[in-house]
Design an enzyme around this catalytic site. Structure first.
Site, PDB file in Angstrom:
ATOM      1  N   ASP A  76      44.911  41.614  27.903  1.00 23.11           N
ATOM      2  CA  ASP A  76      43.632  40.954  28.170  1.00 23.11           C
ATOM      3  C   ASP A  76      42.531  41.968  27.974  1.00 23.11           C
ATOM      4  O   ASP A  76      42.689  43.149  28.276  1.00 23.11           O
ATOM      5  CB  ASP A  76      43.594  40.339  29.574  1.00 23.11           C
ATOM      6  CG  ASP A  76      43.784  41.362  30.681  1.00 23.11           C
ATOM      7  OD1 ASP A  76      42.776  41.932  31.161  1.00 23.11           O
ATOM      8  OD2 ASP A  76      44.945  41.599  31.079  1.00 23.11           O
ATOM      9  N   ASP A 165      39.757  33.620  36.371  1.00 20.61           N
ATOM     10  CA  ASP A 165      39.988  34.917  37.011  1.00 20.61           C
ATOM     11  C   ASP A 165      39.303  34.886  38.368  1.00 20.61           C
ATOM     12  O   ASP A 165      38.085  34.992  38.457  1.00 20.61           O
ATOM     13  CB  ASP A 165      39.410  36.014  36.108  1.00 20.61           C
ATOM     14  CG  ASP A 165      39.560  37.412  36.704  1.00 20.61           C
ATOM     15  OD1 ASP A 165      40.057  37.542  37.833  1.00 20.61           O
ATOM     16  OD2 ASP A 165      39.152  38.375  36.024  1.00 20.61           O
ATOM     17  N   GLU A 167      39.407  36.732  41.996  1.00 22.79           N
ATOM     18  CA  GLU A 167      39.932  37.930  42.634  1.00 22.79           C
ATOM     19  C   GLU A 167      38.839  38.580  43.468  1.00 22.79           C
ATOM     20  O   GLU A 167      37.792  37.996  43.702  1.00 22.79           O
ATOM     21  CB  GLU A 167      40.449  38.898  41.571  1.00 22.79           C
ATOM     22  CG  GLU A 167      39.385  39.280  40.531  1.00 22.79           C
ATOM     23  CD  GLU A 167      39.858  40.348  39.573  1.00 22.79           C
ATOM     24  OE1 GLU A 167      40.085  41.492  40.037  1.00 22.79           O
ATOM     25  OE2 GLU A 167      40.019  40.048  38.362  1.00 22.79           O
TER      26      GLU A 167
END
Length: 277
Positions: A76, A165, A167
């Site tokens: 990524d 994503d 987090e």
């Protein structure tokens, strides 16, 4: 008789000690950081990327011993990597990639075209990801921004569904100031809107410790959304509630050519299957 004229006024010369004091004060002020920057090591908005908080919060506990025949190597990337040497990665065995497209509703990756198209052009299966900032706008709004700026899906057999994503917050409170129920609602709104726009359930990228802390270890997304787990260790370890297996595993941030390397939990035909939906 003569007229007495007063002497013209002469400017007083400042005392030497005063001049010295002024010089010292000026020097001190020049070397002090401005109030906005003093002690502020918060990264700039837009600079976040997958796994940004993993080392700080989860640590590094080794890396897997070697590649496994039933797993497929991937990477990524974000703007931090700039123009990526995709042919080098392809020749090293990397077969899939995710590229950061957006963050919040205020940032698009300037290297996205080179990274997204470049990975595709060397033969990789590729997808786009969105770095969530739940403290700036709601989930549905960010899903729309993501889809409108590169995060969509196409039925070409080479495009993976978009990834969320979610987090640790690199800009402040780990959970973006949300309660566990508020975080679950935000994530659900993003997932639902992305599905409505593209027809695909997005992948969820997260770390188990963050998921426990910020969603209360919510298990309700596991039935529909593939899990991409972040864990820098010899084994993936505990998964968030609801998921009995992971689809992808980000196992290091210090891999060859680009740092973030991942393993797809299956052979290449399973990567293709996810792309095809």
């Amino acid at each position: 008789m003569p007229v007495h004229r007063p002497e013209p006024l002469r400017p007083r010369r400042p005392h030497l000690a005063g001049l010295l004091l002024a010089a010292i004060l000026s020097l001190l002020l020049a070397t002090q950081p401005s109030p906005a920057s003093a002690g502020d090591d918060t990264p700039r908005r837009g600079s976040a990327h997958m796994g940004m908080g993993v080392i700080a919060h989860d640590g590094v506990h080794g890396v897997p011993l070697g590649p496994m025949a039933t797993q497929t190597e991937g990477v990524d990337v974000s703007s931090h990597q700039g123009n990526v040497a995709w042919s080098t990665l392809w020749n090293s065995g990397v077969k899939w990639a995710y590229v950061k497209a957006t963050e919040g509703t205020y940032y698009t990756n300037p290297y996205f075209p080179q990274q997204y198209n470049g990975s595709y052009n060397v033969g990789m299966i590729r997808g786009a990801y969105h770095f969530a900032t739940p403290d700036t706008t709601n989930g549905a709004t960010q899903a729309d921004y993501f889809v409108d700026h590169g995060g969509g899906w196409s039925r070409d057999g080479r495009t993976l569904p978009g990834a969320l994503d979610i987090e640790w917050n690199p800009y402040g409170d780990a959970c973006y100031g949300k309660t566990t129920s508020g975080m679950v609602t935000w994530i659900r709104d993003f997932l639902n809107q992305y599905k409505a726009r593209t027809g695909r359930h997005p992948v969820i990228y997260t770390a188990t410790n963050w998921w426990k802390q910020c969603t209360g270890n919510y298990s309700g997304f596991a039935s529909a959304n593939p899990l991409w787990i972040a864990r820098y260790a010899t084994a993936v370890g505990e998964l968030p509630a609801g998921w009995s297996y992971y689809t992808m595993w980000q196992y290091t941030s210090s891999g060859p050519t680009v740092g973030d390397h991942n393993r797809f939990n299956g052979a290449l035909d399973r990567v293709v299957a996810l792309a095809n939906g």
